[in-house]
Design a protein around this motif. Sequence first.
Motif, PDB file in Angstrom:
ATOM      1  N   THR A   1     -20.504  29.226  22.409  1.00 10.86           N
ATOM      2  CA  THR A   1     -20.681  30.614  21.986  1.00 10.86           C
ATOM      3  C   THR A   1     -19.344  31.356  22.052  1.00 10.86           C
ATOM      4  O   THR A   1     -18.391  30.914  22.709  1.00 10.86           O
ATOM      5  CB  THR A   1     -21.690  31.335  22.889  1.00 10.86           C
ATOM      6  N   HIS A   2     -19.300  32.487  21.367  1.00 11.18           N
ATOM      7  CA  HIS A   2     -18.088  33.317  21.376  1.00 11.18           C
ATOM      8  C   HIS A   2     -17.744  33.742  22.802  1.00 11.18           C
ATOM      9  O   HIS A   2     -16.561  33.740  23.191  1.00 11.18           O
ATOM     10  CB  HIS A   2     -18.298  34.545  20.487  1.00 11.18           C
ATOM     11  N   GLN A   3     -18.751  34.080  23.587  1.00  9.26           N
ATOM     12  CA  GLN A   3     -18.503  34.516  24.959  1.00  9.26           C
ATOM     13  C   GLN A   3     -17.967  33.378  25.815  1.00  9.26           C
ATOM     14  O   GLN A   3     -17.076  33.573  26.650  1.00  9.26           O
ATOM     15  CB  GLN A   3     -19.795  35.068  25.572  1.00  9.26           C
ATOM     16  N   GLN A   4     -18.481  32.178  25.612  1.00  7.05           N
ATOM     17  CA  GLN A   4     -17.978  31.032  26.357  1.00  7.05           C
ATOM     18  C   GLN A   4     -16.508  30.783  26.053  1.00  7.05           C
ATOM     19  O   GLN A   4     -15.704  30.532  26.960  1.00  7.05           O
ATOM     20  CB  GLN A   4     -18.805  29.778  26.024  1.00  7.05           C
ATOM     21  N   LEU A   5     -16.144  30.864  24.793  1.00 13.83           N
ATOM     22  CA  LEU A   5     -14.748  30.660  24.402  1.00 13.83           C
ATOM     23  C   LEU A   5     -13.850  31.755  24.969  1.00 13.83           C
ATOM     24  O   LEU A   5     -12.723  31.497  25.405  1.00 13.83           O
ATOM     25  CB  LEU A   5     -14.620  30.607  22.876  1.00 13.83           C
ATOM     26  N   LYS A   6     -14.364  32.956  24.969  1.00 17.04           N
ATOM     27  CA  LYS A   6     -13.593  34.090  25.480  1.00 17.04           C
ATOM     28  C   LYS A   6     -13.275  33.931  26.962  1.00 17.04           C
ATOM     29  O   LYS A   6     -12.213  34.365  27.430  1.00 17.04           O
ATOM     30  CB  LYS A   6     -14.378  35.387  25.244  1.00 17.04           C
ATOM     31  N   ASN A   7     -14.138  33.299  27.714  1.00 12.93           N
ATOM     32  CA  ASN A   7     -13.970  33.175  29.161  1.00 12.93           C
ATOM     33  C   ASN A   7     -12.921  32.139  29.579  1.00 12.93           C
ATOM     34  O   ASN A   7     -12.476  32.130  30.724  1.00 12.93           O
ATOM     35  CB  ASN A   7     -15.300  32.842  29.825  1.00 12.93           C
ATOM     36  N   PHE A   8     -12.532  31.255  28.659  1.00 11.92           N
ATOM     37  CA  PHE A   8     -11.547  30.236  29.009  1.00 11.92           C
ATOM     38  C   PHE A   8     -10.146  30.844  29.036  1.00 11.92           C
ATOM     39  O   PHE A   8      -9.795  31.700  28.227  1.00 11.92           O
ATOM     40  CB  PHE A   8     -11.572  29.075  28.013  1.00 11.92           C
ATOM     41  N   ILE A   9      -9.327  30.393  29.975  1.00 16.47           N
ATOM     42  CA  ILE A   9      -7.928  30.834  30.074  1.00 16.47           C
ATOM     43  C   ILE A   9      -7.137  30.291  28.886  1.00 16.47           C
ATOM     44  O   ILE A   9      -7.356  29.155  28.447  1.00 16.47           O
ATOM     45  CB  ILE A   9      -7.319  30.349  31.406  1.00 16.47           C
ATOM     46  N   THR A  10      -6.206  31.099  28.398  1.00 19.50           N
ATOM     47  CA  THR A  10      -5.397  30.717  27.235  1.00 19.50           C
ATOM     48  C   THR A  10      -4.131  29.989  27.661  1.00 19.50           C
ATOM     49  O   THR A  10      -3.425  30.414  28.578  1.00 19.50           O
ATOM     50  CB  THR A  10      -5.007  31.956  26.415  1.00 19.50           C
TER      51      THR A  10
ATOM     52  N   GLU B   1      -9.589  28.697  41.325  1.00 18.85           N
ATOM     53  CA  GLU B   1     -10.949  29.176  41.069  1.00 18.85           C
ATOM     54  C   GLU B   1     -11.823  29.041  42.322  1.00 18.85           C
ATOM     55  O   GLU B   1     -12.644  29.919  42.609  1.00 18.85           O
ATOM     56  CB  GLU B   1     -11.569  28.402  39.909  1.00 18.85           C
ATOM     57  N   GLN B   2     -11.622  27.957  43.076  1.00 16.02           N
ATOM     58  CA  GLN B   2     -12.451  27.711  44.260  1.00 16.02           C
ATOM     59  C   GLN B   2     -11.935  28.442  45.499  1.00 16.02           C
ATOM     60  O   GLN B   2     -12.718  28.983  46.272  1.00 16.02           O
ATOM     61  CB  GLN B   2     -12.511  26.206  44.534  1.00 16.02           C
ATOM     62  N   LYS B   3     -10.621  28.450  45.680  1.00 14.54           N
ATOM     63  CA  LYS B   3     -10.032  28.988  46.905  1.00 14.54           C
ATOM     64  C   LYS B   3      -9.596  30.452  46.795  1.00 14.54           C
ATOM     65  O   LYS B   3      -9.560  31.163  47.802  1.00 14.54           O
ATOM     66  CB  LYS B   3      -8.817  28.136  47.305  1.00 14.54           C
ATOM     67  N   ALA B   4      -9.241  30.880  45.587  1.00 14.26           N
ATOM     68  CA  ALA B   4      -8.746  32.254  45.407  1.00 14.26           C
ATOM     69  C   ALA B   4      -9.259  32.820  44.084  1.00 14.26           C
ATOM     70  O   ALA B   4      -8.492  33.023  43.140  1.00 14.26           O
ATOM     71  CB  ALA B   4      -7.218  32.275  45.435  1.00 14.26           C
ATOM     72  N   PRO B   5     -10.577  33.058  43.985  1.00 12.17           N
ATOM     73  CA  PRO B   5     -11.138  33.552  42.719  1.00 12.17           C
ATOM     74  C   PRO B   5     -10.537  34.876  42.266  1.00 12.17           C
ATOM     75  O   PRO B   5     -10.470  35.136  41.062  1.00 12.17           O
ATOM     76  CB  PRO B   5     -12.635  33.682  43.021  1.00 12.17           C
ATOM     77  N   ASP B   6     -10.097  35.713  43.207  1.00 11.67           N
ATOM     78  CA  ASP B   6      -9.465  36.976  42.817  1.00 11.67           C
ATOM     79  C   ASP B   6      -8.193  36.719  42.019  1.00 11.67           C
ATOM     80  O   ASP B   6      -7.912  37.405  41.028  1.00 11.67           O
ATOM     81  CB  ASP B   6      -9.164  37.822  44.054  1.00 11.67           C
ATOM     82  N   ALA B   7      -7.410  35.719  42.441  1.00 15.99           N
ATOM     83  CA  ALA B   7      -6.201  35.359  41.700  1.00 15.99           C
ATOM     84  C   ALA B   7      -6.556  34.650  40.396  1.00 15.99           C
ATOM     85  O   ALA B   7      -5.957  34.916  39.342  1.00 15.99           O
ATOM     86  CB  ALA B   7      -5.305  34.467  42.555  1.00 15.99           C
ATOM     87  N   PHE B   8      -7.547  33.753  40.447  1.00 16.29           N
ATOM     88  CA  PHE B   8      -7.924  32.991  39.251  1.00 16.29           C
ATOM     89  C   PHE B   8      -8.373  33.915  38.125  1.00 16.29           C
ATOM     90  O   PHE B   8      -7.933  33.770  36.982  1.00 16.29           O
ATOM     91  CB  PHE B   8      -9.035  31.996  39.597  1.00 16.29           C
ATOM     92  N   TYR B   9      -9.250  34.867  38.428  1.00 17.07           N
ATOM     93  CA  TYR B   9      -9.761  35.755  37.378  1.00 17.07           C
ATOM     94  C   TYR B   9      -8.756  36.829  36.989  1.00 17.07           C
ATOM     95  O   TYR B   9      -9.008  37.600  36.063  1.00 17.07           O
ATOM     96  CB  TYR B   9     -11.087  36.369  37.815  1.00 17.07           C
TER      97      TYR B   9
ATOM     98  N   LEU C   1       2.041  31.509  35.477  1.00 15.21           N
ATOM     99  CA  LEU C   1       0.774  32.188  35.221  1.00 15.21           C
ATOM    100  C   LEU C   1       1.054  33.659  34.931  1.00 15.21           C
ATOM    101  O   LEU C   1       1.667  34.345  35.753  1.00 15.21           O
ATOM    102  CB  LEU C   1      -0.149  32.062  36.433  1.00 15.21           C
ATOM    103  N   SER C   2       0.626  34.127  33.783  1.00 17.67           N
ATOM    104  CA  SER C   2       0.749  35.554  33.450  1.00 17.67           C
ATOM    105  C   SER C   2      -0.441  36.283  34.059  1.00 17.67           C
ATOM    106  O   SER C   2      -1.590  36.037  33.683  1.00 17.67           O
ATOM    107  CB  SER C   2       0.770  35.748  31.935  1.00 17.67           C
ATOM    108  N   MET C   3      -0.154  37.176  35.002  1.00 21.71           N
ATOM    109  CA  MET C   3      -1.196  37.834  35.775  1.00 21.71           C
ATOM    110  C   MET C   3      -1.390  39.282  35.307  1.00 21.71           C
ATOM    111  O   MET C   3      -0.468  39.924  34.778  1.00 21.71           O
ATOM    112  CB  MET C   3      -0.821  37.835  37.260  1.00 21.71           C
ATOM    113  N   ARG C   4      -2.615  39.778  35.530  1.00 17.76           N
ATOM    114  CA  ARG C   4      -2.896  41.176  35.231  1.00 17.76           C
ATOM    115  C   ARG C   4      -2.326  42.061  36.353  1.00 17.76           C
ATOM    116  O   ARG C   4      -2.396  41.674  37.517  1.00 17.76           O
ATOM    117  CB  ARG C   4      -4.412  41.412  35.101  1.00 17.76           C
TER     118      ARG C   4
END
Length: 279
Positions: free
Chosen positions: A159-168, A196-204, A227-230
Amino acid sequence: MGGMALKKRNEASWKQLQQKPRWTWQRIRWIVLRMAMVVFGITAIVAFIGWFAKKQPVQPLEKVYFSTDGVLQRTWFLSRVAIPWGKGLMSIDLEALQKKCLQCQQIESVVITRAFPNALKIRLKEQKPCAKLRLSKNGRSYVGLVSRNGVIFQPIQYTHQQLKNFITLSEIPTNLLQQGTIVGFEKVARLLQFLEQKAPDAFYGIQRVSLQHFDPFLEEKWQTVELSMRPSWTLVFPIQQLEEALSKLRSILRGLSLQQRKNLRRLNLALTHPVVEFF
């Protein structure tokens, strides 16, 4: 004395007993005959099974039991793979059918078995994507996915949403692209899974992963990923000693003021002494 001497003369030594030879022509003939009977019996059983199977009516293929561990649906699969409906179940070339299934790059592996009397069981294992990238074909641009082992494939039924959720992914050196895969990408996937497992705040907080300076041909201790971070800063993360690098990241971020975080430009954790840059 005389009696004792007579007794000794009459005692028989075991060495004087006649020994039967271990092998005689009669014994050899008996063993050969037994072996021949066993071989004949096995041959007869195999021949009977073959004759019996030929006498059974041919069962045409009428059903397909389909399962997958991914997103592909039965209807799509049956519309894309030529299933030999009506063909005798035993005459279907399972290896050829398997090759047809694997023409879809999203399918990593497939197991096909006969389910008597008239069905096939098809079990798919799909690629497990962890990132996306932009691809172009015939002048058209589209989203591609990259599996954990570096296989690049065109997504089907995501789905479009699934694709959107993947990191570029971006800035992939051409020397890393070999036969539809990204060389060494499993190390990048391992890093992303760790975060993703140890630091989800950094991953997302990751917007993009740059492979511009990722070199899988170096010693692993020198390999890094950017990694380009927000909202707008860059985190350089090493490929090995992930726990240690994460500990340094948390310690540094805790020590920054709110204003410093806003002005953060680049944080390099791959060096012995991390380097922090501000705008």
